[in-house]
Write a protein that holds these residues in place. Structure first.
Motif, PDB file in Angstrom:
ATOM      1  N   TYR A 149       0.832  -1.209   0.000  1.00  0.00           N
ATOM      2  CA  TYR A 149       0.000   0.000   0.000  1.00  0.00           C
ATOM      3  C   TYR A 149       0.866   1.259   0.000  1.00  0.00           C
ATOM      4  CZ  TYR A 149      -3.721  -3.226   1.455  1.00  0.00           C
ATOM      5  OH  TYR A 149      -4.606  -4.259   1.537  1.00  0.00           O
ATOM      6  N   MET A 150       1.919   1.240   0.812  1.00  0.00           N
ATOM      7  CA  MET A 150       2.748   2.429   0.936  1.00  0.00           C
ATOM      8  C   MET A 150       3.547   2.690  -0.341  1.00  0.00           C
ATOM      9  SD  MET A 150       1.759   3.640   3.726  1.00  0.00           S
ATOM     10  CE  MET A 150       2.834   5.066   3.744  1.00  0.00           C
ATOM     11  N   SER A 151       3.735   1.682  -1.167  1.00  0.00           N
ATOM     12  CA  SER A 151       4.442   1.889  -2.433  1.00  0.00           C
ATOM     13  C   SER A 151       3.637   2.792  -3.375  1.00  0.00           C
ATOM     14  CB  SER A 151       4.749   0.548  -3.112  1.00  0.00           C
ATOM     15  OG  SER A 151       3.566  -0.029  -3.644  1.00  0.00           O
ATOM     16  N   HIS A 152       2.339   2.953  -3.108  1.00  0.00           N
ATOM     17  CA  HIS A 152       1.472   3.823  -3.921  1.00  0.00           C
ATOM     18  C   HIS A 152       1.218   5.181  -3.247  1.00  0.00           C
ATOM     19  CE1 HIS A 152       0.570   0.429  -6.554  1.00  0.00           C
ATOM     20  NE2 HIS A 152       0.299  -0.287  -5.492  1.00  0.00           N
ATOM     21  N   TYR A 153       1.752   5.367  -2.029  1.00  0.00           N
ATOM     22  CA  TYR A 153       1.433   6.563  -1.239  1.00  0.00           C
ATOM     23  C   TYR A 153       1.772   7.860  -1.989  1.00  0.00           C
ATOM     24  CZ  TYR A 153       1.404  10.009   2.521  1.00  0.00           C
ATOM     25  OH  TYR A 153       1.156  11.125   3.292  1.00  0.00           O
ATOM     26  N   ASP A 154       2.997   7.957  -2.492  1.00  0.00           N
ATOM     27  CA  ASP A 154       3.441   9.216  -3.115  1.00  0.00           C
ATOM     28  C   ASP A 154       2.606   9.569  -4.341  1.00  0.00           C
ATOM     29  OD1 ASP A 154       5.381   9.690  -1.198  1.00  0.00           O
ATOM     30  OD2 ASP A 154       6.936   8.619  -2.314  1.00  0.00           O
ATOM     31  N   GLU A 155       2.302   8.577  -5.185  1.00  0.00           N
ATOM     32  CA  GLU A 155       1.526   8.882  -6.390  1.00  0.00           C
ATOM     33  C   GLU A 155       0.095   9.284  -6.030  1.00  0.00           C
ATOM     34  OE1 GLU A 155       0.037   4.654  -8.234  1.00  0.00           O
ATOM     35  OE2 GLU A 155       2.175   5.060  -8.335  1.00  0.00           O
ATOM     36  N   GLU A 156      -0.470   8.693  -4.983  1.00  0.00           N
ATOM     37  CA  GLU A 156      -1.812   9.101  -4.549  1.00  0.00           C
ATOM     38  C   GLU A 156      -1.776  10.517  -3.982  1.00  0.00           C
ATOM     39  OE1 GLU A 156      -4.669   7.652  -5.138  1.00  0.00           O
ATOM     40  OE2 GLU A 156      -3.826   5.822  -5.979  1.00  0.00           O
ATOM     41  N   MET A 157      -0.722  10.860  -3.260  1.00  0.00           N
ATOM     42  CA  MET A 157      -0.604  12.209  -2.701  1.00  0.00           C
ATOM     43  C   MET A 157      -0.384  13.257  -3.802  1.00  0.00           C
ATOM     44  SD  MET A 157      -1.206  12.371   0.508  1.00  0.00           S
ATOM     45  CE  MET A 157      -0.483  13.931   1.010  1.00  0.00           C
ATOM     46  N   GLU A 158       0.360  12.895  -4.830  1.00  0.00           N
ATOM     47  CA  GLU A 158       0.576  13.825  -5.950  1.00  0.00           C
ATOM     48  C   GLU A 158      -0.742  14.190  -6.630  1.00  0.00           C
ATOM     49  OE1 GLU A 158       3.390  12.064  -8.634  1.00  0.00           O
ATOM     50  OE2 GLU A 158       4.956  12.000  -7.084  1.00  0.00           O
ATOM     51  N   TYR A 159      -1.685  13.273  -6.590  1.00  0.00           N
ATOM     52  CA  TYR A 159      -2.973  13.481  -7.262  1.00  0.00           C
ATOM     53  C   TYR A 159      -3.853  14.498  -6.532  1.00  0.00           C
ATOM     54  CZ  TYR A 159      -7.181  12.201  -9.880  1.00  0.00           C
ATOM     55  OH  TYR A 159      -8.292  12.228 -10.676  1.00  0.00           O
ATOM     56  N   LYS A 160      -3.526  14.766  -5.287  1.00  0.00           N
ATOM     57  CA  LYS A 160      -4.332  15.665  -4.449  1.00  0.00           C
ATOM     58  C   LYS A 160      -4.612  16.999  -5.149  1.00  0.00           C
ATOM     59  CE  LYS A 160      -2.198  17.247  -0.783  1.00  0.00           C
ATOM     60  NZ  LYS A 160      -1.972  18.607  -0.314  1.00  0.00           N
ATOM     61  N   ASP A 161      -3.606  17.560  -5.804  1.00  0.00           N
ATOM     62  CA  ASP A 161      -3.762  18.872  -6.442  1.00  0.00           C
ATOM     63  C   ASP A 161      -4.652  18.827  -7.678  1.00  0.00           C
ATOM     64  OD1 ASP A 161      -2.174  19.992  -4.495  1.00  0.00           O
ATOM     65  OD2 ASP A 161      -0.337  19.824  -5.674  1.00  0.00           O
ATOM     66  N   SER A 162      -4.896  17.633  -8.217  1.00  0.00           N
ATOM     67  CA  SER A 162      -5.791  17.494  -9.371  1.00  0.00           C
ATOM     68  C   SER A 162      -7.256  17.413  -8.957  1.00  0.00           C
ATOM     69  CB  SER A 162      -5.444  16.223 -10.157  1.00  0.00           C
ATOM     70  OG  SER A 162      -4.122  16.279 -10.618  1.00  0.00           O
ATOM     71  N   CYS A 163      -7.494  17.164  -7.674  1.00  0.00           N
ATOM     72  CA  CYS A 163      -8.862  16.979  -7.176  1.00  0.00           C
ATOM     73  C   CYS A 163      -9.550  18.324  -6.943  1.00  0.00           C
ATOM     74  CB  CYS A 163      -8.849  16.172  -5.884  1.00  0.00           C
ATOM     75  SG  CYS A 163      -8.249  14.487  -6.117  1.00  0.00           S
ATOM     76  N   GLU A 164     -10.868  18.299  -7.040  1.00  0.00           N
ATOM     77  CA  GLU A 164     -11.645  19.523  -6.789  1.00  0.00           C
ATOM     78  C   GLU A 164     -11.591  19.929  -5.319  1.00  0.00           C
ATOM     79  OE1 GLU A 164     -12.497  18.293 -10.689  1.00  0.00           O
ATOM     80  OE2 GLU A 164     -12.671  17.042  -8.904  1.00  0.00           O
ATOM     81  N   HIS A 165     -11.461  18.952  -4.425  1.00  0.00           N
ATOM     82  CA  HIS A 165     -11.380  19.221  -2.981  1.00  0.00           C
ATOM     83  C   HIS A 165     -10.386  18.269  -2.347  1.00  0.00           C
ATOM     84  CE1 HIS A 165     -14.949  21.783  -3.172  1.00  0.00           C
ATOM     85  NE2 HIS A 165     -15.483  20.860  -3.933  1.00  0.00           N
ATOM     86  N   ALA A 166      -9.754  18.708  -1.258  1.00  0.00           N
ATOM     87  CA  ALA A 166      -8.848  17.856  -0.493  1.00  0.00           C
ATOM     88  C   ALA A 166      -9.036  18.150   0.996  1.00  0.00           C
ATOM     89  CB  ALA A 166      -7.402  18.094  -0.903  1.00  0.00           C
ATOM     90  N   PHE A 167      -9.114  17.082   1.777  1.00  0.00           N
ATOM     91  CA  PHE A 167      -9.306  17.206   3.217  1.00  0.00           C
ATOM     92  C   PHE A 167      -8.302  16.320   3.934  1.00  0.00           C
ATOM     93  CE2 PHE A 167     -13.330  18.242   1.311  1.00  0.00           C
ATOM     94  CZ  PHE A 167     -13.798  19.305   2.060  1.00  0.00           C
ATOM     95  N   GLU A 168      -7.539  16.917   4.850  1.00  0.00           N
ATOM     96  CA  GLU A 168      -6.621  16.125   5.666  1.00  0.00           C
ATOM     97  C   GLU A 168      -7.426  15.469   6.782  1.00  0.00           C
ATOM     98  OE1 GLU A 168      -2.251  16.387   7.777  1.00  0.00           O
ATOM     99  OE2 GLU A 168      -3.371  18.248   7.442  1.00  0.00           O
TER     100      GLU A 168
END
Length: 196
Positions: A149-168
């Motif tokens: 799962y953690m091997s995908h962490y960085d790419e999922e986090m990079e996608y955050k800026d493409s989303c209409e909304h982001a919530f920590e």
């Protein structure tokens, strides 16, 4: 392909595995009356997962059969397992409820966005790396699963800026409150909540 009406909307919850996107989606959806579309997968269920609630767990043969009949809007392969969303599920639930949500990775979110355009609102639910790992350990994931799962962490986090909304998602109640308020005010206008 079903053409969405102006009043119909698809919310896609994305973000790193372990950030709480499923829990946030289910709690927000319950509050706002948004029906969750459940994906199909060939992977075995985790100990905490429920058939028909988290995924429909099907055989590789059943998945291939549905894929050959063009039943899926999108199909992904992750770590050797297949995942897909059936178009008929989306169409039926949208016609009934007007708003639906799905929990997908960045590729699934992009696939839906390319099909349905502006009627898809992507919501990234995220947490820092240490918090995500701790949650994965708490839910009983094996060290091998956590590493995968953690091997995908960085790419999922990079996608955050493409989303209409982001919530920590540090405090679940706070995250759900803020998200529910945002979705109601900007998209649904149902005034289901007293947010004062």
């Amino acid at each position: 392909m079903y053409e969405l009406k102006d009043t119909e909307i698809i919310f896609v919850f994305t973000g790193p595995n372990g950030a709480g996107r499923r829990t946030v989606a289910q709690m927000s959806g319950s509050t706002l009356g948004i029906k969750q579309i459940v994906s199909y997968t060939t992977r075995p269920p985790r100990a905490i997962e429920v058939e028909g609630q988290d995924y429909y767990f099907i055989t590789a043969e059943a998945f291939a059969d549905a894929e050959s009949k063009d039943e899926f809007i999108e199909v992904m392969e992750i770590d050797g397992y297949h995942y897909g969303i059936k178009e008929s599920d989306v169409t039926t639930q949208l016609q009934k409820f007007g708003a639906v949500c799905l929990i997908l990775n960045r590729y699934g979110a992009d696939a839906l966005k390319s099909v349905y355009g502006d009627r898809v609102v992507r919501i990234c639910i995220y947490a820092d790396r240490d918090t995500v790992m701790k949650r994965e350990q708490q839910r009983g994931d094996s060290p091998e699963q956590i590493e995968r799962y953690m091997s995908h962490y960085d790419e999922e986090m990079e996608y955050k800026d493409s989303c209409e909304h982001a919530f920590e998602n540090i405090d679940l109640a706070h995250t759900v409150f803020d998200l529910t308020k945002t979705l109601d005010e900007n998209y649904l206008h149902r005034n289901l909540l007293d947010l004062d």
